[in-house]
Design a protein around this motif. Structure first.
Motif, PDB file in Angstrom:
ATOM      1  N   VAL A 132      -8.587   4.702   4.943  1.00 63.44           N
ATOM      2  CA  VAL A 132      -8.948   5.615   3.851  1.00 63.44           C
ATOM      3  C   VAL A 132      -7.689   6.172   3.187  1.00 63.44           C
ATOM      4  O   VAL A 132      -7.582   6.259   1.959  1.00 63.44           O
ATOM      5  CB  VAL A 132      -9.843   6.743   4.384  1.00 63.44           C
ATOM      6  N   GLY A 133      -6.722   6.535   4.048  1.00 65.50           N
ATOM      7  CA  GLY A 133      -5.476   7.068   3.484  1.00 65.50           C
ATOM      8  C   GLY A 133      -4.758   6.040   2.632  1.00 65.50           C
ATOM      9  O   GLY A 133      -4.217   6.344   1.568  1.00 65.50           O
ATOM     10  N   GLY A 134      -4.766   4.755   3.109  1.00 69.32           N
ATOM     11  CA  GLY A 134      -4.130   3.711   2.303  1.00 69.32           C
ATOM     12  C   GLY A 134      -4.833   3.493   0.986  1.00 69.32           C
ATOM     13  O   GLY A 134      -4.199   3.288  -0.056  1.00 69.32           O
ATOM     14  N   ALA A 135      -6.175   3.542   1.005  1.00 63.38           N
ATOM     15  CA  ALA A 135      -6.932   3.373  -0.237  1.00 63.38           C
ATOM     16  C   ALA A 135      -6.644   4.511  -1.206  1.00 63.38           C
ATOM     17  O   ALA A 135      -6.491   4.304  -2.419  1.00 63.38           O
ATOM     18  CB  ALA A 135      -8.426   3.289   0.079  1.00 63.38           C
ATOM     19  N   GLN A 136      -6.576   5.727  -0.634  1.00 57.84           N
ATOM     20  CA  GLN A 136      -6.273   6.859  -1.504  1.00 57.84           C
ATOM     21  C   GLN A 136      -4.869   6.759  -2.099  1.00 57.84           C
ATOM     22  O   GLN A 136      -4.645   7.080  -3.263  1.00 57.84           O
ATOM     23  CB  GLN A 136      -6.423   8.163  -0.715  1.00 57.84           C
ATOM     24  N   GLY A 137      -3.933   6.274  -1.281  1.00 62.96           N
ATOM     25  CA  GLY A 137      -2.570   6.108  -1.791  1.00 62.96           C
ATOM     26  C   GLY A 137      -2.513   5.079  -2.908  1.00 62.96           C
ATOM     27  O   GLY A 137      -1.830   5.264  -3.921  1.00 62.96           O
ATOM     28  N   ARG A 138      -3.260   3.949  -2.694  1.00 61.02           N
ATOM     29  CA  ARG A 138      -3.276   2.933  -3.752  1.00 61.02           C
ATOM     30  C   ARG A 138      -3.935   3.470  -5.017  1.00 61.02           C
ATOM     31  O   ARG A 138      -3.503   3.166  -6.137  1.00 61.02           O
ATOM     32  CB  ARG A 138      -4.012   1.697  -3.251  1.00 61.02           C
ATOM     33  N   SER A 139      -4.975   4.276  -4.847  1.00 54.22           N
ATOM     34  CA  SER A 139      -5.643   4.861  -6.011  1.00 54.22           C
ATOM     35  C   SER A 139      -4.707   5.793  -6.767  1.00 54.22           C
ATOM     36  O   SER A 139      -4.659   5.785  -8.014  1.00 54.22           O
ATOM     37  CB  SER A 139      -6.895   5.624  -5.573  1.00 54.22           C
ATOM     38  N   ARG A 140      -3.940   6.596  -5.990  1.00 54.79           N
ATOM     39  CA  ARG A 140      -2.997   7.496  -6.654  1.00 54.79           C
ATOM     40  C   ARG A 140      -1.911   6.715  -7.385  1.00 54.79           C
ATOM     41  O   ARG A 140      -1.526   7.059  -8.503  1.00 54.79           O
ATOM     42  CB  ARG A 140      -2.376   8.443  -5.616  1.00 54.79           C
ATOM     43  N   ARG A 141      -1.417   5.648  -6.740  1.00 58.23           N
ATOM     44  CA  ARG A 141      -0.399   4.837  -7.406  1.00 58.23           C
ATOM     45  C   ARG A 141      -0.958   4.164  -8.657  1.00 58.23           C
ATOM     46  O   ARG A 141      -0.287   4.074  -9.686  1.00 58.23           O
ATOM     47  CB  ARG A 141       0.140   3.791  -6.429  1.00 58.23           C
ATOM     48  N   ARG A 142      -2.216   3.674  -8.528  1.00 55.21           N
ATOM     49  CA  ARG A 142      -2.830   3.031  -9.687  1.00 55.21           C
ATOM     50  C   ARG A 142      -3.027   4.038 -10.816  1.00 55.21           C
ATOM     51  O   ARG A 142      -2.794   3.742 -11.995  1.00 55.21           O
ATOM     52  CB  ARG A 142      -4.160   2.413  -9.283  1.00 55.21           C
ATOM     53  N   LEU A 143      -3.472   5.236 -10.452  1.00 56.57           N
ATOM     54  CA  LEU A 143      -3.667   6.276 -11.458  1.00 56.57           C
ATOM     55  C   LEU A 143      -2.341   6.662 -12.111  1.00 56.57           C
ATOM     56  O   LEU A 143      -2.258   6.834 -13.338  1.00 56.57           O
ATOM     57  CB  LEU A 143      -4.318   7.498 -10.811  1.00 56.57           C
ATOM     58  N   LEU A 144      -1.292   6.765 -11.272  1.00 49.07           N
ATOM     59  CA  LEU A 144       0.025   7.096 -11.814  1.00 49.07           C
ATOM     60  C   LEU A 144       0.529   5.995 -12.733  1.00 49.07           C
ATOM     61  O   LEU A 144       1.098   6.262 -13.807  1.00 49.07           O
ATOM     62  CB  LEU A 144       1.007   7.324 -10.654  1.00 49.07           C
TER      63      LEU A 144
END
Length: 753
Positions: free
Chosen positions: A13-25
């Motif tokens: 979950v943490g990795g998915a959230q990190g990827r989402s934040r990077r994608r959003l950024l």
């Protein structure tokens, strides 16, 4: 086990959230970059527009006239006034014969002399009309002060200014040379009207004698190359006069003498003829009260008692002798025009009426630049500073200055785009001629020939590029075999990479001379091309079905190309025969005799071919993409309903692709409008206002490229070139805006297909 699963799930979950934040950024960063790029492009375009407007604005700024300092003089009413080029000294001439030099900063009397050879009086006579002198004149360009006496003599005071530097400070020292005395009337009669001109050892004076005839004296000084002595020769002539003569002016070359009468007539004596006789032309409904030359001495400013002002010049018709013709009528004064002073820098002149009103005009554009009250009462003399940046008025014992700021009087909206009657021209014309060699010949800065040349080159090139580009794209995308598509489309797009200078070089040095010798063949080829296309199709259809079935798909294009190539080659081979049969053996001579049009080797046809070759790849590539982007389902639905391939393309695919095709045409239009090197090298580059395809032209872009290296920064030509650039900017902006509007309408119209 549960703890391990929980850790793995948490890390996932943490990795998915990190990827989402990077994608959003990343998305935000990309949006920011795209937005910044778009804003930067808009800002750049606006910056270019603002820069062009800033450079053009001084052309439309009105003239500014400011009152300067005044100095006191000993002369109550000087009759003539001169100023040095640096506006340091003023020289006055009064009817008592006194010549005085004043410092314009302090009013100090720097030098004085007398035309009679004696010292000037300490103070002017109470009534200057009792003086022996009857008329005086001053000519700044020649550096002469002259006066006519009641005894038939003319006294001439040559004036010069010596410029030197002391302690890095410029000093201007006036020099009064010895007075020259010429006898115009041996009988000693009064001379009330006269004109004097001279330069470089040559002096010529004309005056009305007591019996009404015109006396003419020419004095010339030549240095003996052997002894070094100066020898003077004087020639006397008497010309027939006219009644009620009021003014005389003489040109610097001594070839033309003009006069004005109390009945409103202009009189012209051709001094170059053996026996000059006065030629009279009615110029005004009332008496002519002022008369003077404009710079170049090819035009006269005429002021009348009824307040009217006009400009007259010697105009040579296409056949016949030159005639004195009115070429400009300017806004009138309310009262009689009593004085005219002309500039030595351009066609600006000052007029004064009996009510004391001053007006500043520019003759070529017929514009009233400024009007105002005279700063002095009883103005008796007026002159322009040699650089045209100030006007000096003398009267009532004072000299007043009017500072003039009007660097670009030649350009108005009318002079840039409407016909203007220039000096010496038989009629008003729109002409571009940026330099006349000297200030005597005014520049002609009409943008109309350049605009017509731009549109002419664009239309001729698009006449070739649009049919070939659009139809070629339609055939390539809809009918050509895919294997050939992969070869043809990149090949055509590679054509766009050819430098325009290479195309211009080939068009000017290779195509133009060959086309000149085979132009009838080109006419025959244009007529034969559609027939050859139909013939190739008929011949291909005439082949037996079993033969056509064995041919590979797409091979028909080679058949068409071969038939058309052979046919066009035959047309050019028959060029000489066609020229002999229909054009009398020479197409150029037939064209001149039949239509009066000359065939120039570098003409619009050559440009149409060369520039069309440059525009075709752009039109083809964008049109082909527009055709290819039409959904295949539309074509399939059309074929399923029974339409053949041609009907499907014309009635379904072509309307759907029309927005993209229109964009291709507009982009091709912009490419042709902005083309510089091809038109620069392959035309005569002559700004001719003519739509004929057989002569050259000059475009706005080519004109900017040619003229800008030689244009003085900040000058009228320099800023007019920026007007041309602004016009190009406006044309492309309007065309692109119109294209976008039409494209959106076409897209909405055919969206339901």
């Amino acid at each position: 086990m549960n703890q391990l699963t929980g850790k793995e799930g948490g890390s996932a979950v943490g990795g998915a959230q990190g990827r989402s934040r990077r994608r959003l950024l990343t998305d935000r960063l990309a949006r920011l970059v795209v937005t910044a790029g778009g804003v930067g492009i808009i800002a750049s375009i606006l910056g270019i527009l603002v820069f062009l407007v800033v450079e053009v604005w001084p052309l439309v700024r009105p003239a500014e006239v400011e009152r300067g300092p005044e100095v006191s003089t000993l002369d109550l009413r000087p009759a003539a006034l001169l100023v040095d080029p640096y506006r340091t000294n003023a020289i006055t001439l009064a009817l008592d014969g006194a010549v005085r030099v004043y410092n314009l900063a302090s009013g100090e009397l720097r030098a004085s002399s007398h035309l009679g050879g004696t010292a000037p009086p300490a103070s002017p006579p109470e009534d200057e009309r009792r003086a022996d002198l009857l008329a005086v004149s001053a000519h700044s360009g020649d550096g002469l002060l002259a006066a006519a006496s009641a005894g038939g003599e003319v006294f001439i005071q040559p004036v010069s200014f010596r410029v030197h530097f002391e302690d890095r400070t410029r000093r201007v020292t006036p020099e009064l040379d010895p007075v020259l005395r010429l006898v115009l009337d041996p009988e000693g009669g009064p001379l009330r009207r006269f004109a004097a001109r001279g330069a470089e050892g040559r002096l010529q004076v004309a005056a009305e004698l007591a019996d009404g005839s015109i006396g003419l004296v020419a004095r010339r000084e030549q240095e003996n190359p052997f002894s070094g002595e100066t020898e003077a020769t004087t020639l006397h002539r008497v010309l027939p006069g006219v009644a009620s003569l009021r003014h005389l002016v003489l040109d610097g070359a001594g070839q033309n003498l003009f006069g004005a009468t109390e009945t409103g007539d202009l009189v012209w004596w051709r001094l170059g003829s053996p026996a000059p006789t006065p030629e009279i032309r009615a110029a005004s409904a009332s008496a002519i009260t002022s008369l003077d030359f404009l710079i170049g001495e090819r035009a006269l400013v005429v002021g009348s008692e009824d307040g009217s002002l006009s400009v007259w010049a010697l105009v040579r018709p296409q056949r016949g002798e030159p005639q004195l013709t009115r070429i400009h009528q300017l806004p009138s004064h309310e009262t009689s025009v009593v004085r005219i002073a002309t500039s030595e820098r351009n066609r600006t002149f000052l007029s004064q009426d009996a009510g004391g009103e001053l007006r500043l005009y520019f003759s070529t554009t017929e514009e009233l630049l400024w009007s105002g009250e005279a700063p002095l009462r009883g103005v008796s003399a007026a002159t322009f500073a040699p650089k045209g940046d100030a006007i000096y008025l003398a009267g009532e014992g004072r000299i007043a200055e009017l500072r003039v700021d009007n660097p670009h009087p030649e350009t108005t909206l009318a002079s840039l785009f409407s016909p203007v009657w220039y000096e010496g021209a038989p009629e008003p014309k729109a002409v571009w001629q940026s330099s006349g060699g000297t200030d005597d010949f005014e520049p002609k800065l009409s943008l109309t020939p350049l605009l017509v040349g731009t549109l002419k080159g664009t239309l001729f090139s698009l006449a070739l590029a649009i049919p070939l580009g659009v139809l070629g794209a339609m055939y390539t995308s809809q009918f050509m075999h895919p294997r050939l598509q992969r070869i043809v489309k990149p090949s055509v797009e590679i054509m766009a990479s050819l430098p325009s200078v290479v195309l211009g070089f080939l068009a000017g040095l290779w195509l133009a001379p060959r086309l000149e010798g085979a132009f009838p063949g080109l006419i025959l080829a244009l007529c034969a091309f559609p027939l050859l296309t139909l013939l190739a199709g008929l011949l291909f259809q005439a082949l037996p079905r079993r033969v056509r079935a064995r041919l590979a798909d797409g091979v028909e294009v080679f058949w068409f190309a071969a038939v058309i190539a052979i046919g066009l080659a035959g047309c050019f081979a028959l060029s000489g025969l066609v020229e002999e049969m229909f054009f009398g053996g020479s197409f150029a001579e037939w064209l001149l005799e039949s239509t009066g049009t000359r065939y120039d080797q570098r003409n619009a046809v050559v440009i149409g071919i060369a520039m069309g070759f440059a525009v075709i790849p752009i039109v083809f590539a964008i049109s082909e993409d527009a055709f290819s982007n039409v959904p295949r389902s539309l074509a399939a639905a059309s074929r399923a309903l029974g339409a053949n391939a041609w009907q499907t393309v014309v009635r379904v695919i072509l309307p759907t692709a029309s927005p993209g095709i229109f964009s291709a045409i507009m982009i091709g239009f912009g490419r042709a409008v902005g083309e510089t090197m091809i038109v620069l090298m392959a035309t005569g580059n002559t700004p001719i206002l003519d739509w004929s395809p057989f002569n050259g032209f000059r475009t706005l872009s080519a004109n900017v490229a040619v003229e800008i290296p030689e244009a003085p920064v900040g000058g009228t030509l320099y800023r007019t070139l920026f007007v041309a650039a602004l016009l190009l900017f406006a044309i492309t902006f309007l065309v692109n805006t119109l294209a976008e509007v039409i494209r959106h309408r076409l897209r909405r119209r055919f969206a339901g297909l």
